[in-house]
Design an enzyme around this catalytic site. Structure first.
Site, PDB file in Angstrom:
ATOM      1  N   ASP A  63       0.829  -1.210   0.000  1.00 52.80           N
ATOM      2  CA  ASP A  63       0.000   0.000   0.000  1.00 52.80           C
ATOM      3  C   ASP A  63       0.860   1.255   0.000  1.00 52.80           C
ATOM      4  O   ASP A  63       2.080   1.196   0.206  1.00 52.80           O
ATOM      5  CB  ASP A  63      -0.985  -0.005   1.189  1.00 52.80           C
ATOM      6  CG  ASP A  63      -0.397  -0.603   2.455  1.00 52.80           C
ATOM      7  OD1 ASP A  63       0.834  -0.549   2.623  1.00 52.80           O
ATOM      8  OD2 ASP A  63      -1.169  -1.120   3.280  1.00 52.80           O
ATOM      9  N   ASN A 123      -7.856  -3.961  13.614  1.00 57.81           N
ATOM     10  CA  ASN A 123      -9.269  -4.150  13.225  1.00 57.81           C
ATOM     11  C   ASN A 123      -9.438  -5.303  12.225  1.00 57.81           C
ATOM     12  O   ASN A 123     -10.497  -5.457  11.634  1.00 57.81           O
ATOM     13  CB  ASN A 123      -9.840  -2.849  12.645  1.00 57.81           C
ATOM     14  CG  ASN A 123      -9.155  -2.429  11.346  1.00 57.81           C
ATOM     15  OD1 ASN A 123      -8.173  -3.056  10.927  1.00 57.81           O
ATOM     16  ND2 ASN A 123      -9.660  -1.394  10.709  1.00 57.81           N
ATOM     17  N   HIS A 125      -7.648  -5.679   9.419  1.00 55.38           N
ATOM     18  CA  HIS A 125      -7.292  -5.382   8.020  1.00 55.38           C
ATOM     19  C   HIS A 125      -5.989  -6.058   7.620  1.00 55.38           C
ATOM     20  O   HIS A 125      -5.132  -6.347   8.463  1.00 55.38           O
ATOM     21  CB  HIS A 125      -7.273  -3.869   7.750  1.00 55.38           C
ATOM     22  CG  HIS A 125      -6.090  -3.103   8.255  1.00 55.38           C
ATOM     23  ND1 HIS A 125      -6.116  -1.748   8.465  1.00 55.38           N
ATOM     24  CD2 HIS A 125      -4.823  -3.485   8.586  1.00 55.38           C
ATOM     25  CE1 HIS A 125      -4.930  -1.338   8.885  1.00 55.38           C
ATOM     26  NE2 HIS A 125      -4.139  -2.380   8.972  1.00 55.38           N
ATOM     27  N   GLU A 130      -9.900  -2.529   4.704  1.00 52.11           N
ATOM     28  CA  GLU A 130     -10.543  -2.339   5.993  1.00 52.11           C
ATOM     29  C   GLU A 130     -11.784  -3.242   6.094  1.00 52.11           C
ATOM     30  O   GLU A 130     -12.256  -3.766   5.077  1.00 52.11           O
ATOM     31  CB  GLU A 130     -10.961  -0.870   6.141  1.00 52.11           C
ATOM     32  CG  GLU A 130      -9.804   0.136   5.975  1.00 52.11           C
ATOM     33  CD  GLU A 130      -8.817   0.138   7.148  1.00 52.11           C
ATOM     34  OE1 GLU A 130      -8.798  -0.811   7.953  1.00 52.11           O
ATOM     35  OE2 GLU A 130      -8.045   1.117   7.246  1.00 52.11           O
TER      36      GLU A 130
HETATM   37  P1  PGA Z   1       1.669  -2.438  12.565  1.00 45.03           P
HETATM   38  O1  PGA Z   1       0.566  -2.438  11.422  1.00 45.03           O
HETATM   39  O2  PGA Z   1       2.741  -3.380  12.102  1.00 45.03           O
HETATM   40  O3  PGA Z   1       2.165  -1.021  12.612  1.00 45.03           O
HETATM   41  O4  PGA Z   1       0.989  -2.889  13.806  1.00 45.03           O
HETATM   42  C1  PGA Z   1       0.084  -3.648  10.945  1.00 45.03           C
HETATM   43  C2  PGA Z   1      -0.929  -3.382   9.855  1.00 45.03           C
HETATM   44  O5  PGA Z   1      -1.680  -2.407   9.957  1.00 45.03           O
HETATM   45  O6  PGA Z   1      -0.960  -4.154   8.900  1.00 45.03           O
END
Ligand code: PGA
Length: 232
Positions: A63, A123, A125, A130
């Site tokens: 992304d 969450n 994702h 999302e």
């Molecule tokens: P993080 O993010 O490694 O900063 O916890 C994980 C994600 O959102 O895929």
């Protein structure tokens, strides 16, 4: 899903880095799907230590934010430059980000992604797909969920403009990777990781789609796997 539980977050990252480095040693023209965020930083540190040849490797990031200049320290291009690209022998033209169109076709044209590294959002994702994202989704522009904006606010200065939109690989795109490494560390991910494992496979929990993939390794530390003891 094949679950590996390690004592610490560093150990989990080390295992991930070993899998990726071993693959690169036998497959110099590998196509890797890469993730950003806090979790994989130690993976990249460890890959650098392996001194792997990246000269023929192509990378596809999951992304990229919309609204940040490419050289902004929080752009994912800048993250990758800092944590990996500037420290290995990769050519910039072999590093791809999902900006604009044609990403899925580009991935297909090179023969698909061999190994996709994924983190897990609090969450549920994966990439910026999302909750509510279609399982048929391809790479596209998305709005970030309030939870994601809050989780990622730690990377921005107070008062600094934080992006609320991004381009992300789609769930259908991710599912086409030949192998997936889902790296999950920290107690704050324990509940969502259990939800992923327990199912059901539902668009409410995007990562649950991975239950339908035949080659997923979940690499977790003990803290993230706290509620999975029955599976270990
Ligand atoms: P993080 O993010 O490694 O900063 O916890 C994980 C994600 O959102 O895929």
């Amino acid at each position: 899903m094949d679950l590996h539980v390690l004592d610490s977050s560093d150990d989990a990252c080390f295992v991930c880095a070993n899998i990726l480095s071993d693959y690169l040693k036998t497959t110099p023209q590998a196509k890797l799907g890469l993730a950003t965020g806090g979790t994989p930083e130690a993976v990249y540190r460890s890959i650098i230590d392996h001194k792997v040849d990246f000269s023929q490797v192509r990378t596809f990031n999951l992304d990229e934010y919309i609204g940040l200049p490419e050289n902004h320290p929080q752009s994912y291009r800048a993250y990758m430059e800092k944590h990996l690209f500037s420290k290995v022998s990769i050519a910039t033209e072999n590093t791809y980000f999902p900006i604009g169109g044609g990403y899925d076709l580009r991935i297909k044209t090179v023969g698909g992604i061999d190994i996709q590294l994924l983190g897990l959002g609090s969450n549920g994702h994966i990439a910026f797909n999302e909750p509510g994202s279609s399982f048929n989704s391809k790479t596209r522009r998305v709005k970030l969920a309030p939870q994601t904006i809050q989780d990622n606010s730690r990377f921005f200065e107070p008062g600094e403009l934080q992006p609320v939109e991004a381009f992300t690989m789609g769930l259908a795109t991710i599912m086409q990777a030949k192998q997936i490494l889902l790296l999950v560390t920290g107690q704050h991910k324990a509940e969502i990781l259990k939800r992923v494992f327990d199912g059901p496979v539902s668009e409410d929990c995007p990562a649950s789609i991975l239950l339908n993939h035949s080659n997923v390794k979940v690499i977790a530390d003990k803290a993230a796997a706290e509620y999975l003891t029955a599976c270990v």
